[in-house]
Write a protein that holds these residues in place. Structure first.
Motif, PDB file in Angstrom:
ATOM      1  N   VAL A  75       0.850  -1.184   0.000  1.00  0.00           N
ATOM      2  CA  VAL A  75       0.000   0.000   0.000  1.00  0.00           C
ATOM      3  C   VAL A  75       0.891   1.241   0.000  1.00  0.00           C
ATOM      4  N   SER A  76       0.504   2.237  -0.779  1.00  0.00           N
ATOM      5  CA  SER A  76       1.274   3.485  -0.800  1.00  0.00           C
ATOM      6  C   SER A  76       0.973   4.270   0.467  1.00  0.00           C
ATOM      7  N   SER A  77       2.016   4.568   1.226  1.00  0.00           N
ATOM      8  CA  SER A  77       1.836   5.225   2.522  1.00  0.00           C
ATOM      9  C   SER A  77       1.779   6.743   2.406  1.00  0.00           C
ATOM     10  N   ASP A  78       2.081   7.284   1.228  1.00  0.00           N
ATOM     11  CA  ASP A  78       1.877   8.712   0.985  1.00  0.00           C
ATOM     12  C   ASP A  78       1.592   8.910  -0.496  1.00  0.00           C
ATOM     13  N   GLY A  79       1.537  10.157  -0.936  1.00  0.00           N
ATOM     14  CA  GLY A  79       1.165  10.440  -2.314  1.00  0.00           C
ATOM     15  C   GLY A  79       2.287  10.340  -3.318  1.00  0.00           C
ATOM     16  N   ASP A  80       3.465   9.866  -2.909  1.00  0.00           N
ATOM     17  CA  ASP A  80       4.602   9.786  -3.826  1.00  0.00           C
ATOM     18  C   ASP A  80       5.375   8.483  -3.633  1.00  0.00           C
ATOM     19  N   PRO A  81       4.726   7.333  -3.822  1.00  0.00           N
ATOM     20  CA  PRO A  81       5.446   6.060  -3.716  1.00  0.00           C
ATOM     21  C   PRO A  81       6.423   5.895  -4.884  1.00  0.00           C
ATOM     22  N   GLN A  82       7.538   5.232  -4.618  1.00  0.00           N
ATOM     23  CA  GLN A  82       8.577   5.108  -5.638  1.00  0.00           C
ATOM     24  C   GLN A  82       9.229   3.733  -5.586  1.00  0.00           C
ATOM     25  N   MET A  83       9.717   3.298  -6.736  1.00  0.00           N
ATOM     26  CA  MET A  83      10.498   2.071  -6.856  1.00  0.00           C
ATOM     27  C   MET A  83      11.774   2.401  -7.631  1.00  0.00           C
ATOM     28  N   TYR A  84      12.910   2.000  -7.081  1.00  0.00           N
ATOM     29  CA  TYR A  84      14.198   2.285  -7.709  1.00  0.00           C
ATOM     30  C   TYR A  84      14.876   0.985  -8.135  1.00  0.00           C
ATOM     31  N   TRP A  85      15.544   1.049  -9.273  1.00  0.00           N
ATOM     32  CA  TRP A  85      16.406  -0.049  -9.704  1.00  0.00           C
ATOM     33  C   TRP A  85      17.691   0.553 -10.241  1.00  0.00           C
ATOM     34  N   ASN A  86      18.798   0.235  -9.570  1.00  0.00           N
ATOM     35  CA  ASN A  86      20.108   0.690 -10.025  1.00  0.00           C
ATOM     36  C   ASN A  86      20.624  -0.335 -11.030  1.00  0.00           C
ATOM     37  N   CYS A  87      20.492  -0.003 -12.313  1.00  0.00           N
ATOM     38  CA  CYS A  87      20.875  -0.960 -13.360  1.00  0.00           C
ATOM     39  C   CYS A  87      22.361  -0.917 -13.668  1.00  0.00           C
ATOM     40  N   GLY A  88      23.083   0.041 -13.082  1.00  0.00           N
ATOM     41  CA  GLY A  88      24.532   0.071 -13.214  1.00  0.00           C
ATOM     42  C   GLY A  88      25.035   0.366 -14.610  1.00  0.00           C
ATOM     43  N   GLY A  89      24.253   1.032 -15.428  1.00  0.00           N
ATOM     44  CA  GLY A  89      24.650   1.346 -16.800  1.00  0.00           C
ATOM     45  C   GLY A  89      24.092   0.327 -17.768  1.00  0.00           C
ATOM     46  N   ARG A  90      22.937   0.629 -18.320  1.00  0.00           N
ATOM     47  CA  ARG A  90      22.278  -0.312 -19.232  1.00  0.00           C
ATOM     48  C   ARG A  90      21.518   0.467 -20.297  1.00  0.00           C
ATOM     49  N   GLU A 147      20.341   4.480 -13.494  1.00  0.00           N
ATOM     50  CA  GLU A 147      19.321   4.099 -12.514  1.00  0.00           C
ATOM     51  C   GLU A 147      17.953   4.516 -13.036  1.00  0.00           C
ATOM     52  N   ILE A 148      16.935   3.751 -12.646  1.00  0.00           N
ATOM     53  CA  ILE A 148      15.580   4.117 -13.023  1.00  0.00           C
ATOM     54  C   ILE A 148      14.725   4.243 -11.764  1.00  0.00           C
ATOM     55  N   ARG A 149      13.637   4.966 -11.928  1.00  0.00           N
ATOM     56  CA  ARG A 149      12.667   5.134 -10.836  1.00  0.00           C
ATOM     57  C   ARG A 149      11.267   5.077 -11.435  1.00  0.00           C
ATOM     58  N   ILE A 150      10.410   4.306 -10.805  1.00  0.00           N
ATOM     59  CA  ILE A 150       9.012   4.215 -11.235  1.00  0.00           C
ATOM     60  C   ILE A 150       8.124   4.666 -10.092  1.00  0.00           C
ATOM     61  N   ASP A 151       7.230   5.591 -10.395  1.00  0.00           N
ATOM     62  CA  ASP A 151       6.211   6.016  -9.432  1.00  0.00           C
ATOM     63  C   ASP A 151       4.924   5.279  -9.792  1.00  0.00           C
ATOM     64  N   PRO A 152       4.576   4.209  -9.059  1.00  0.00           N
ATOM     65  CA  PRO A 152       3.444   3.365  -9.459  1.00  0.00           C
ATOM     66  C   PRO A 152       2.074   3.948  -9.144  1.00  0.00           C
ATOM     67  N   ALA A 153       2.031   5.042  -8.411  1.00  0.00           N
ATOM     68  CA  ALA A 153       0.747   5.679  -8.067  1.00  0.00           C
ATOM     69  C   ALA A 153       1.007   7.138  -7.748  1.00  0.00           C
ATOM     70  N   SER A 154      -0.038   7.938  -7.813  1.00  0.00           N
ATOM     71  CA  SER A 154       0.108   9.363  -7.532  1.00  0.00           C
ATOM     72  C   SER A 154      -0.712   9.782  -6.319  1.00  0.00           C
TER      73      SER A 154
END
Length: 206
Positions: A75-90, A147-154
């Motif tokens: 569950v998103s605990s605030d209005g800006d949930p985020q997911m990070y993946w450090n792909c290390g150069g891809r 690196e990438i970041r996905i915000d799955p909800a707003s």
């Protein structure tokens, strides 16, 4: 040869369409070559990201209860949930997020950070295309990211379950254009031809 060029110049619409197709094929070839080169170096190609590689922010475990079935729900605990993946150069071309939700998410947004870049930027942001009931596609066109970041909800209170994250290299499949690209290929040549016809008239008026 000059006569052939003169005949083509008298048909600006045909010339515009030929130029558009040539540019389209050139872009596809360049993209396919870059994709293959990075794949040969182990920095591109198709790749499935293990979900335990993701760093989650403002996404916490949601236990089963009223309206929430058994499963690995977050569950998103605030209005800006985020997911990070450090792909290390891809080299990233298309990213697909598989995610089931129990409530509307609002916008699903993707950011990428380039090597040497200190932080993410709104100039490097892509909105998701909904391509299935639980599938969100981010078409980057080809960027070499650190690196990438996905915000799955707003918004807060969104209950979701991550099912997969994968990278794909379309390669020569880019020859099959989507409706937006096809619309540009069909619409831009007539506009270019119309502009070409206006040029001699303006010069004559001067």
């Amino acid at each position: 040869m000059r006569e052939k060029i003169a005949k083509l110049a008298a048909r600006p619409l045909a010339v515009a369409y030929l130029a558009a197709v040539a540019l389209w094929l050139f872009a596809v070839v360049v993209g396919a070559v870059k994709s293959g080169w990075y794949a040969s170096r182990g920095q591109g190609g198709d790749y499935a990201v293990a979900l335990d590689q993701l760093e989650l922010v403002a996404l916490v475990e949601q236990k089963p209860g009223q309206g929430v079935p058994e499963g690995d729900w977050l569950v998103s605990s605030d209005g800006d949930p985020q997911m990070y993946w450090n792909c290390g150069g891809r080299y990233l071309e298309q990213i697909t997020l598989e995610m089931e939700t129990l409530w509307p998410t609002g916008a699903v947004v993707f950011y990428y950070r380039l090597p040497g870049q200190a932080d993410f930027s709104a100039d490097q942001m892509v909105y998701a295309q909904r391509v299935g009931e639980h599938s969100y596609l981010f078409d980057l066109g080809g960027v070499f990211a650190e690196e990438i970041r996905i915000d799955p909800a707003s918004q807060g209170g969104v209950i979701l379950r991550l099912e997969g994250l994968s990278c794909a290299a379309p390669g020569w499949r880019r020859l099959i254009s989507d409706w937006q690209q096809l619309a540009l290929l069909l619409a831009l040549p007539p506009l270019a031809a119309a502009a070409w016809r206006l040029v001699p008239r303006r010069r004559g008026a001067d």
